[in-house]
Design a protein around this motif. Structure first.
Motif, mmCIF file in Angstrom:
data_model
loop_
_atom_site.group_PDB
_atom_site.id
_atom_site.type_symbol
_atom_site.label_atom_id
_atom_site.label_comp_id
_atom_site.label_asym_id
_atom_site.label_seq_id
_atom_site.Cartn_x
_atom_site.Cartn_y
_atom_site.Cartn_z
ATOM 1 N N LEU A 1 20.273 5.528 -55.382
ATOM 2 C CA LEU A 1 20.263 5.151 -56.656
ATOM 3 C C LEU A 1 19.250 5.789 -57.593
ATOM 4 O O LEU A 1 19.345 5.478 -58.616
ATOM 5 N N LYS B 1 15.420 9.882 -64.787
ATOM 6 C CA LYS B 1 15.493 8.811 -65.376
ATOM 7 C C LYS B 1 14.125 7.870 -65.452
ATOM 8 O O LYS B 1 13.837 7.295 -66.391
ATOM 9 N N ALA B 2 13.627 8.122 -64.289
ATOM 10 C CA ALA B 2 12.292 7.175 -64.105
ATOM 11 C C ALA B 2 11.351 7.875 -63.029
ATOM 12 O O ALA B 2 11.861 8.683 -62.175
ATOM 13 N N PRO C 1 19.243 -10.347 -63.521
ATOM 14 C CA PRO C 1 20.349 -9.714 -64.176
ATOM 15 C C PRO C 1 19.847 -8.454 -64.881
ATOM 16 O O PRO C 1 18.743 -8.241 -65.515
ATOM 17 N N GLU C 2 20.635 -7.456 -64.431
ATOM 18 C CA GLU C 2 20.402 -6.174 -64.771
ATOM 19 C C GLU C 2 21.715 -5.392 -65.313
ATOM 20 O O GLU C 2 22.810 -5.653 -64.648
ATOM 21 N N ALA C 3 21.664 -4.513 -66.413
ATOM 22 C CA ALA C 3 22.735 -3.854 -66.859
ATOM 23 C C ALA C 3 22.905 -2.733 -65.737
ATOM 24 O O ALA C 3 22.124 -2.205 -65.285
ATOM 25 N N ASP C 4 24.307 -2.494 -65.665
ATOM 26 C CA ASP C 4 24.640 -1.884 -64.489
ATOM 27 C C ASP C 4 25.516 -0.535 -64.899
ATOM 28 O O ASP C 4 26.667 -0.649 -65.811
ATOM 29 N N ASP D 1 29.424 -0.268 -64.471
ATOM 30 C CA ASP D 1 30.278 -1.179 -65.422
ATOM 31 C C ASP D 1 31.080 -0.449 -66.414
ATOM 32 O O ASP D 1 30.587 0.376 -67.239
ATOM 33 N N PRO D 2 32.282 -0.805 -66.366
ATOM 34 C CA PRO D 2 33.194 0.216 -67.122
ATOM 35 C C PRO D 2 32.854 -0.267 -68.887
ATOM 36 O O PRO D 2 33.208 0.261 -69.768
ATOM 37 N N PHE D 3 32.109 -1.708 -69.155
ATOM 38 C CA PHE D 3 31.821 -1.821 -70.238
ATOM 39 C C PHE D 3 30.374 -1.638 -70.667
ATOM 40 O O PHE D 3 29.767 -2.170 -71.649
ATOM 41 N N PHE D 4 29.672 -0.734 -69.758
ATOM 42 C CA PHE D 4 28.256 -0.146 -70.045
ATOM 43 C C PHE D 4 28.551 0.986 -71.292
ATOM 44 O O PHE D 4 29.435 1.829 -71.040
ATOM 45 N N GLU D 5 27.964 0.826 -72.176
ATOM 46 C CA GLU D 5 28.217 2.020 -73.259
ATOM 47 C C GLU D 5 26.960 2.938 -72.747
ATOM 48 O O GLU D 5 25.816 3.096 -73.010
ATOM 49 N N GLN D 6 27.674 4.212 -72.326
ATOM 50 C CA GLN D 6 26.678 5.266 -71.716
ATOM 51 C C GLN D 6 25.994 5.934 -72.837
ATOM 52 O O GLN D 6 26.337 6.042 -73.907
ATOM 53 N N ASN D 7 24.857 6.709 -72.390
ATOM 54 C CA ASN D 7 24.035 7.453 -73.323
ATOM 55 C C ASN D 7 24.872 8.571 -73.866
ATOM 56 O O ASN D 7 25.829 9.035 -73.083
ATOM 57 N N ILE E 1 11.832 6.267 -79.867
ATOM 58 C CA ILE E 1 12.715 5.874 -78.744
ATOM 59 C C ILE E 1 13.313 4.645 -78.850
ATOM 60 O O ILE E 1 12.914 3.740 -79.832
ATOM 61 N N TYR F 1 11.138 -9.437 -70.465
ATOM 62 C CA TYR F 1 12.229 -9.004 -69.746
ATOM 63 C C TYR F 1 11.829 -7.811 -68.833
ATOM 64 O O TYR F 1 11.861 -7.877 -67.394
ATOM 65 N N ALA G 1 20.200 -8.442 -70.734
ATOM 66 C CA ALA G 1 20.698 -7.346 -69.852
ATOM 67 C C ALA G 1 22.186 -7.126 -70.605
ATOM 68 O O ALA G 1 22.675 -5.846 -70.513
ATOM 69 N N SER H 1 23.236 -3.554 -72.163
ATOM 70 C CA SER H 1 24.542 -2.631 -71.285
ATOM 71 C C SER H 1 24.950 -2.079 -72.497
ATOM 72 O O SER H 1 26.093 -0.968 -72.287
ATOM 73 N N LYS H 2 24.729 -2.623 -73.673
ATOM 74 C CA LYS H 2 25.727 -1.929 -74.904
ATOM 75 C C LYS H 2 24.788 -0.938 -75.786
ATOM 76 O O LYS H 2 24.960 -0.205 -76.633
ATOM 77 N N SER I 1 21.902 1.795 -76.117
ATOM 78 C CA SER I 1 21.022 2.955 -75.482
ATOM 79 C C SER I 1 19.623 2.784 -76.148
ATOM 80 O O SER I 1 18.561 3.516 -75.419
ATOM 81 N N ARG J 1 17.377 0.377 -74.251
ATOM 82 C CA ARG J 1 17.296 0.967 -73.029
ATOM 83 C C ARG J 1 16.071 1.824 -72.996
ATOM 84 O O ARG J 1 15.609 2.071 -71.807
ATOM 85 N N GLU K 1 8.210 2.246 -67.045
ATOM 86 C CA GLU K 1 7.179 3.175 -66.818
ATOM 87 C C GLU K 1 5.676 2.737 -66.816
ATOM 88 O O GLU K 1 4.582 2.987 -66.324
ATOM 89 N N ASN L 1 25.489 -2.664 -58.038
ATOM 90 C CA ASN L 1 25.045 -4.119 -58.297
ATOM 91 C C ASN L 1 25.925 -5.005 -57.524
ATOM 92 O O ASN L 1 25.473 -6.329 -57.842
ATOM 93 N N ARG M 1 32.585 -5.635 -59.016
ATOM 94 C CA ARG M 1 32.874 -5.804 -60.339
ATOM 95 C C ARG M 1 33.991 -6.834 -60.529
ATOM 96 O O ARG M 1 35.091 -6.421 -59.846
ATOM 97 N N VAL N 1 27.416 -7.777 -66.084
ATOM 98 C CA VAL N 1 26.080 -8.672 -65.904
ATOM 99 C C VAL N 1 26.681 -10.178 -66.349
ATOM 100 O O VAL N 1 26.012 -11.154 -65.820
#
Ligand SMILES: [Zn+2]
Lengths: 225, 220
Positions: free
Chosen positions: A108, A113-114, A138-141, A144-150, A225, B15, B29, B33-34, B36, B39, B47, B82, B85, B99
């Motif tokens: 993963l 990204k890191a 708890p971490e954003a995944d 997850d279908p409800f994760f808003e992608q960049n 950022i 966090y 979290a 998730s919502k 960016s 994030r 970092e 993780n 789902r 989450v």
């Protein structure tokens, strides 16, 4: 924007990560149909050696690379945990848990990204929360279908992110002592900012303003950022 | 998703460093998730953590630690994510991130909604955190929640619908942070129930019996 990159046609066996031009690094809806691999590989000159070890663990289940990671990070994770008042035994339990997780989750790891240090820090932090605090983390995944992608980033933007991450590591060492102290209490001792204020015997507002100053410098140094 | 209300830097630092306890971390979290924007800052803070870890003083390890780790690797397969789902129809309708749904039953009909009166219902998320409580709230569209005050901190993340109060207007993805004794009167938007996650200090932190009796209401 000037970025030094090696552009190489084909270095599949180099063990280094590659950026596929025209293929976004984030799985965005609808982008897959158009994406084409054009055969051009961009390889970051900023990538650290430790990132390559993690990639080797992920791709080849390479135990030599795993041992190298262990030799470098395990004593540091132990030192890191002992800052928090953990006994040597407890700290070593965290080290073991962290390395089992590093082995499991190496696939993963995304060097775009890191940095290796940041990724391993996150694993060690979560192992510490799991073993010492006995809480979930708890971490954003991203799956997850409800994760808003960049928004998809261009390969050059990804490299710029890597370059900045590298600079950030030097930059932290150069922060004013009082800003560094607040960060260290947070990261080493897992102290929420309210407790940092208590421990240092300074008003909460002062802690907040030191945090904001540190963030402001991170922002000004690395762009919005 | 247009997000206008973000996490404060202090909450995000707590966090990222791992200092924040579980219930608060669910709200953080969920927002991450919502969002960016937050994030990206969270990644920078990790970092910073990595930099501090790399610079920390190495401590000698007992001889058998690496061997012990190797012994455990065979049972440790590669991770795929993780966890499982729960992609229920219900979670889909409201855009609730994994989450949060990880803490809930997969079948929406079995969700233990509990009425708080005034048409408001809640499901308390089961965590190992005794210092704070995380709950999912459903507040009917157009509802004007009675004027009330808060003790301690509170985080609210909106998943669907929205509300407006003295501090601004909050929609999906937004996070509201309340500190200390704030008084407010949220007004839920018309047309859509407001589904949100609210995290509050555990009631046992309040000494007054009256405040504890009123907790279901002020916990909104
Ligand atoms: Zn945000």
């Amino acid at each position: 924007m000037s970025i030094d990159v090696d552009i190489v046609a084909e270095r599949r066996n180099s063990g280094l990560d590659r950026v596929h031009v025209g293929n976004s690094s984030f799985p965005t809806i609808g982008s897959n149909e158009e994406s084409k691999e054009v055969g051009l590989k961009v390889e970051s000159v900023y990538r650290d050696e430790q990132s390559r070890w993690i990639v080797a663990v992920a791709e080849n289940r390479d135990k030599k690379a795993f041992k190298r990671l262990f030799n470098y990070f395990a004593p540091r994770i132990k030192g890191f945990c002992q800052n928090n008042g953990s006994t040597s035994d407890r700290a070593e339990e965290v080290v073991q848990e962290a390395f089992v997780n590093i082995w499991r989750k190496a696939n993963l790891f995304d060097p775009k990204k890191a940095s290796a240090g940041a990724w391993i820090f996150a694993i060690a932090r979560n192992s510490r929360i799991d073993l010492i605090r006995k809480e979930n983390r708890p971490e954003a995944d991203t799956t997850d279908p409800f994760f808003e992608q960049n928004e998809p980033e261009s390969p050059l933007a990804v490299l710029e992110t890597e370059r900045k991450s590298k600079l950030l590591r030097d930059f932290v060492r150069d922060l004013p002592a009082e800003q560094q102290q607040v960060l260290k209490l947070a990261f080493f001792e897992e102290k929420p900012h309210s407790e940092v204020a208590e421990e240092l015997g300074i008003p909460l507002g002062t802690v907040k303003s030191r945090i904001r100053l540190a963030f402001k410098r991170i922002r000004s140094e690395f762009g919005e950022i | 998703m247009k997000i206008t209300h973000h996490l404060s830097e202090e909450f995000l630092l707590d966090y990222s460093s791992g200092a924040l306890s579980e219930a608060w971390s669910i709200a953080v979290a969920a927002h991450l998730s919502k969002c960016s924007h937050c994030r990206a800052l969270h990644a920078k803070l990790e970092e910073v953590g990595g930099s501090l870890l790399s610079d920390s003083t190495p401590e000698g390890l007992s001889d058998d630690i690496f061997e012990n780790v190797l012994d455990r690797l065979d049972e440790a397969g590669a991770a795929t994510g993780n966890g499982v789902r729960h992609n229920s129809e219900w979670a889909s309708r409201y855009g609730i991130p994994a989450v949060v749904t990880d803490y809930l039953a997969a079948d929406a009909n079995k969700l233990p909604w509990k009425s708080l009166g005034l048409g408001v219902s809640q499901v308390v998320l089961e965590t190992k955190d005794s210092s704070a409580t995380a709950r999912l709230l459903k507040i009917p569209a157009g509802k004007k929640v009675p004027h009330h005050s808060h003790k301690g901190r509170e985080l609210t993340v909106i998943f669907s619908g929205g509300f407006t109060d003295e501090t601004g207007s909050y929609g999906p993805g937004d996070i509201q942070e309340i500190h200390g004794s704030t008084e407010h009167q949220p007004w839920v938007r018309e047309g859509e129930d407001c589904i949100c996650l609210a995290v509050t200090e555990a009631p046992l932190k309040f000494s007054s019996v009256a405040v504890r009796l009123a907790q279901p209401l002020i916990g909104i």
